[in-house]
Design an enzyme around this catalytic site. Sequence first.
Site, PDB file in Angstrom:
ATOM      1  CD  GLU A  74      44.249  59.364  -5.625  1.00 43.29           C
ATOM      2  OE1 GLU A  74      44.736  60.164  -6.570  1.00 43.29           O
ATOM      3  OE2 GLU A  74      43.011  59.184  -5.572  1.00 43.29           O
ATOM      4  CE1 TYR A 120      22.376  79.256  -2.152  1.00 38.86           C
ATOM      5  CE2 TYR A 120      23.178  77.259  -0.776  1.00 38.86           C
ATOM      6  CZ  TYR A 120      22.270  78.242  -0.983  1.00 38.86           C
ATOM      7  OH  TYR A 120      21.093  78.281  -0.331  1.00 38.86           O
TER       8      TYR A 120
END
Length: 211
Positions: A74, A120
Amino acid sequence: MTEDTLRCEIVKFGALLYARGLAHGSAGNLSIRLDDGAILVTPTNSSLGSLTPVKISKVSPAGDLLAGNPPSKEAFFHLAVYEERPSAKAIVHLHSTHAVALSCICHDDSANVLPPLTAYQMMRVGRLPLVPYYRPGDRKLAEAVRRLAGGHKAMLLANHGPIVSGTSLQDAVHSFEELEETAKLFFLVGNRPVSLLTCEAIVELSEAFPS
Ligand SMILES: [Zn+2]
């Protein structure tokens, strides 16, 4: 930080993420971009819970192995993100349970698959687009990631998991954890009526905390 110190950073955060249950088996990979453009990335078939500094792969911007063990298959989408995001110095990609569950359900709007639940979340994750499914290792996945990377700190690979970048490995880990916890909240609230952040609140946050 020196390359040796950064190798140790990857080992430290790999162990932390594994201990927290955010990484399992040999899934997931971490990377850091060096000043010369090469990247350090976790090796193929390695557990994030038991990494060795010297075995961490060093890969050129073109994808060639420069040192260490062969890189994760990956690694190619890490390179694509770094090319498109000059500010990115580190990347976290894990198959954490709640975020992967979010990547497997059907979404009406692939441009943003996580509703604005908390401040957040907005500060750390922002809009979360869904990257179409390609099998792990398929170079088409890197190209699909590349098309979205410039405008997004975090992306969600369909039926796979998130990719999150940051200005340091610690920054990327904090944002990844915020994403995983927000995905958990998303499933926890379920079908109950939810009070989402307003457009005005989201604009205010982006002005107060520009990414
Ligand atoms: Zn993966």
